[in-house]
Design a protein around this motif. Sequence first.
Motif, PDB file in Angstrom:
ATOM      1  N   MET A   1      66.473 -39.727 -11.251  1.00 32.83           N
ATOM      2  CA  MET A   1      65.153 -40.008 -10.713  1.00 32.83           C
ATOM      3  C   MET A   1      64.240 -38.807 -10.910  1.00 32.83           C
ATOM      4  O   MET A   1      64.707 -37.678 -11.035  1.00 32.83           O
ATOM      5  N   ALA A   2      62.968 -39.050 -10.873  1.00 33.07           N
ATOM      6  CA  ALA A   2      62.009 -37.973 -11.071  1.00 33.07           C
ATOM      7  C   ALA A   2      62.097 -36.969  -9.937  1.00 33.07           C
ATOM      8  O   ALA A   2      62.304 -37.318  -8.781  1.00 33.07           O
ATOM      9  N   SER A   3      61.925 -35.687 -10.288  1.00 35.78           N
ATOM     10  CA  SER A   3      61.941 -34.624  -9.295  1.00 35.78           C
ATOM     11  C   SER A   3      60.734 -33.731  -9.520  1.00 35.78           C
ATOM     12  O   SER A   3      60.431 -33.357 -10.645  1.00 35.78           O
ATOM     13  N   THR A   4      60.038 -33.398  -8.451  1.00 37.16           N
ATOM     14  CA  THR A   4      58.865 -32.547  -8.570  1.00 37.16           C
ATOM     15  C   THR A   4      58.903 -31.470  -7.509  1.00 37.16           C
ATOM     16  O   THR A   4      59.551 -31.610  -6.473  1.00 37.16           O
ATOM     17  N   THR A   5      58.211 -30.384  -7.769  1.00 38.41           N
ATOM     18  CA  THR A   5      57.968 -29.379  -6.750  1.00 38.41           C
ATOM     19  C   THR A   5      56.474 -29.273  -6.552  1.00 38.41           C
ATOM     20  O   THR A   5      55.675 -29.814  -7.311  1.00 38.41           O
ATOM     21  N   GLU A   6      56.077 -28.507  -5.514  1.00 38.22           N
ATOM     22  CA  GLU A   6      54.641 -28.365  -5.253  1.00 38.22           C
ATOM     23  C   GLU A   6      53.947 -27.657  -6.396  1.00 38.22           C
ATOM     24  O   GLU A   6      52.737 -27.788  -6.590  1.00 38.22           O
ATOM     25  N   GLY A   7      54.706 -26.912  -7.217  1.00 33.37           N
ATOM     26  CA  GLY A   7      54.109 -26.244  -8.354  1.00 33.37           C
ATOM     27  C   GLY A   7      54.060 -27.105  -9.592  1.00 33.37           C
ATOM     28  O   GLY A   7      53.546 -26.699 -10.620  1.00 33.37           O
ATOM     29  N   ASN A   8      54.622 -28.308  -9.504  1.00 31.71           N
ATOM     30  CA  ASN A   8      54.675 -29.198 -10.661  1.00 31.71           C
ATOM     31  C   ASN A   8      54.419 -30.627 -10.209  1.00 31.71           C
ATOM     32  O   ASN A   8      55.306 -31.465 -10.233  1.00 31.71           O
ATOM     33  N   GLY A  24      62.719 -23.802  -3.783  1.00 30.39           N
ATOM     34  CA  GLY A  24      63.377 -22.503  -3.795  1.00 30.39           C
ATOM     35  C   GLY A  24      64.876 -22.636  -3.909  1.00 30.39           C
ATOM     36  O   GLY A  24      65.399 -23.625  -4.443  1.00 30.39           O
ATOM     37  N   THR A  25      65.584 -21.627  -3.418  1.00 29.21           N
ATOM     38  CA  THR A  25      67.047 -21.624  -3.490  1.00 29.21           C
ATOM     39  C   THR A  25      67.610 -22.879  -2.826  1.00 29.21           C
ATOM     40  O   THR A  25      67.214 -23.251  -1.723  1.00 29.21           O
ATOM     41  N   ARG A  50      60.473 -31.365  -3.914  1.00 31.25           N
ATOM     42  CA  ARG A  50      61.016 -30.171  -3.296  1.00 31.25           C
ATOM     43  C   ARG A  50      59.845 -29.260  -2.937  1.00 31.25           C
ATOM     44  O   ARG A  50      59.189 -28.704  -3.801  1.00 31.25           O
ATOM     45  N   THR A  51      59.599 -29.122  -1.640  1.00 27.76           N
ATOM     46  CA  THR A  51      58.435 -28.375  -1.164  1.00 27.76           C
ATOM     47  C   THR A  51      58.645 -27.995   0.289  1.00 27.76           C
ATOM     48  O   THR A  51      59.470 -28.595   0.984  1.00 27.76           O
ATOM     49  N   SER A 180      59.628 -23.176 -11.574  1.00 31.47           N
ATOM     50  CA  SER A 180      60.038 -24.192 -10.605  1.00 31.47           C
ATOM     51  C   SER A 180      60.633 -25.427 -11.267  1.00 31.47           C
ATOM     52  O   SER A 180      61.507 -26.083 -10.708  1.00 31.47           O
ATOM     53  N   VAL A 181      60.170 -25.764 -12.463  1.00 28.60           N
ATOM     54  CA  VAL A 181      60.722 -26.929 -13.167  1.00 28.60           C
ATOM     55  C   VAL A 181      62.193 -26.697 -13.480  1.00 28.60           C
ATOM     56  O   VAL A 181      63.039 -27.581 -13.302  1.00 28.60           O
ATOM     57  N   THR A 182      62.524 -25.500 -13.928  1.00 30.33           N
ATOM     58  CA  THR A 182      63.912 -25.178 -14.244  1.00 30.33           C
ATOM     59  C   THR A 182      64.780 -25.213 -12.992  1.00 30.33           C
ATOM     60  O   THR A 182      65.923 -25.682 -13.023  1.00 30.33           O
ATOM     61  N   VAL A 183      64.255 -24.720 -11.885  1.00 30.92           N
ATOM     62  CA  VAL A 183      65.010 -24.756 -10.629  1.00 30.92           C
ATOM     63  C   VAL A 183      65.272 -26.198 -10.208  1.00 30.92           C
ATOM     64  O   VAL A 183      66.358 -26.546  -9.743  1.00 30.92           O
ATOM     65  N   ASP A 184      64.270 -27.065 -10.368  1.00 29.62           N
ATOM     66  CA  ASP A 184      64.455 -28.481 -10.062  1.00 29.62           C
ATOM     67  C   ASP A 184      65.556 -29.089 -10.937  1.00 29.62           C
ATOM     68  O   ASP A 184      66.361 -29.905 -10.475  1.00 29.62           O
ATOM     69  N   GLU A 185      65.569 -28.694 -12.188  1.00 28.34           N
ATOM     70  CA  GLU A 185      66.604 -29.202 -13.100  1.00 28.34           C
ATOM     71  C   GLU A 185      67.983 -28.746 -12.650  1.00 28.34           C
ATOM     72  O   GLU A 185      68.959 -29.501 -12.701  1.00 28.34           O
ATOM     73  N   ARG A 186      68.058 -27.506 -12.203  1.00 34.14           N
ATOM     74  CA  ARG A 186      69.346 -27.004 -11.720  1.00 34.14           C
ATOM     75  C   ARG A 186      69.756 -27.695 -10.414  1.00 34.14           C
ATOM     76  O   ARG A 186      70.931 -27.928 -10.172  1.00 34.14           O
ATOM     77  N   PHE A 187      68.748 -27.992  -9.571  1.00 29.78           N
ATOM     78  CA  PHE A 187      69.049 -28.742  -8.355  1.00 29.78           C
ATOM     79  C   PHE A 187      69.642 -30.105  -8.700  1.00 29.78           C
ATOM     80  O   PHE A 187      70.590 -30.567  -8.059  1.00 29.78           O
ATOM     81  N   ALA A 188      69.088 -30.758  -9.709  1.00 30.52           N
ATOM     82  CA  ALA A 188      69.600 -32.066 -10.131  1.00 30.52           C
ATOM     83  C   ALA A 188      71.059 -31.948 -10.577  1.00 30.52           C
ATOM     84  O   ALA A 188      71.886 -32.817 -10.277  1.00 30.52           O
ATOM     85  N   ILE A 189      71.387 -30.872 -11.288  1.00 25.91           N
ATOM     86  CA  ILE A 189      72.777 -30.644 -11.698  1.00 25.91           C
ATOM     87  C   ILE A 189      73.659 -30.458 -10.466  1.00 25.91           C
ATOM     88  O   ILE A 189      74.761 -31.010 -10.376  1.00 25.91           O
ATOM     89  N   ALA A 190      73.163 -29.682  -9.495  1.00 23.84           N
ATOM     90  CA  ALA A 190      73.932 -29.445  -8.271  1.00 23.84           C
ATOM     91  C   ALA A 190      74.153 -30.738  -7.494  1.00 23.84           C
ATOM     92  O   ALA A 190      75.246 -30.990  -6.968  1.00 23.84           O
ATOM     93  N   SER A 191      73.115 -31.564  -7.421  1.00 22.85           N
ATOM     94  CA  SER A 191      73.237 -32.823  -6.693  1.00 22.85           C
ATOM     95  C   SER A 191      74.261 -33.736  -7.358  1.00 22.85           C
ATOM     96  O   SER A 191      75.086 -34.378  -6.691  1.00 22.85           O
TER      97      SER A 191
END
Length: 340
Positions: A1-8, A24-25, A50-51, A180-191
């Motif tokens: 599913m799509a993932s966004t942060t406040e910076g993206n 963030g972390t 993620r915000t 922040s986009v890369t962090v979101d991608e890593r969060f998706a991997i973690a999830s």
Amino acid sequence: MASTTEGNPQKRQKTAKLIGTHNGTFHCDEALAVFLLRQTPAYREADLIRTRDASKLAECDIVVDVGGEYDEQRSRFDHHQRGFTEVFGHGFETKLSSAGLIYKHFGREIISRRFQFPEDDPKVEHLWLKLYKEFIEAIDGVDNGVSQYPLDVTPKYRNRTDLSSQVGWLNPAWNESVDSVTVDERFAIASTLTGTTFLGRLDYYANAWLPARDIVRDGLDERSTIDPSGKIVLFTQFAPWKEHLHELEAEANIQEDEKPLYVLYPDETAGAWRIQAVSVTPDSFESRKALPEAWRGLRDEALSEATGVPGCIFIHASGFIGGNKTREGTLALARLALKL
């Protein structure tokens, strides 16, 4: 599913629900919480933001691990706020993280749908409690800083292979330049990592651990046909039995002096049979009645001579387990041991 942060920021379809968690972390608990939500019909197609922006979180259909609020009716599931003391119940006392909160409220539904069991089926309840005990509680404890040991014990070694640690390693290192986009991608991997591990464990308990309960129940119910004392339980096939036996004894309110002392079952590999003394608790090394001291450490003919039972293979030096070539031989050993 799509993932966004406040910076993206990205526009989403108005029909899609929105899950909110902090940016963030990231940690194991919210990574798993998001995955669990996406196992439900209500949030299967949900987007994720993620915000920590309160105005953006207010637009979310459900918020986990951020926001300083726990309110099931409003679908707010944070655990960081002052005064939060929610636990799973059912004898568990570890304070919940966002993983435990989501599992507590949605776990039965997830299990029911995965295996097509009615939600009120006792199997769902058994699996729901088992998965919390064996999987979720540790994530809650780690995230909330709850020591696994009640005393100040210095460990002999460090363990950083647990799931929470694996998720932690997916975060960018302090000296990495990551957007922040890369962090979101890593969060998706973690999830995905947490969810795949969760589902693998759930499938094992549903398809292997739970069916063993019926085998143990049958053996416990029929024990008086094996020996009039009712102290010997026989399983016609091997199955993990210790935890089930103790739980079923409690459910049936079997009194202490009526509980079985020995369990007999086919050896998984040798084509022989095993006799095992029932432990005081499922995790205890202490037996209700260990096999006789005079037999311990003996093997083969020496053991057969000492017991008068042909076909003996061994008795462990601690007396908790032994073997014989036949079912009849293990039964004879059990009956002798009851008298000694």
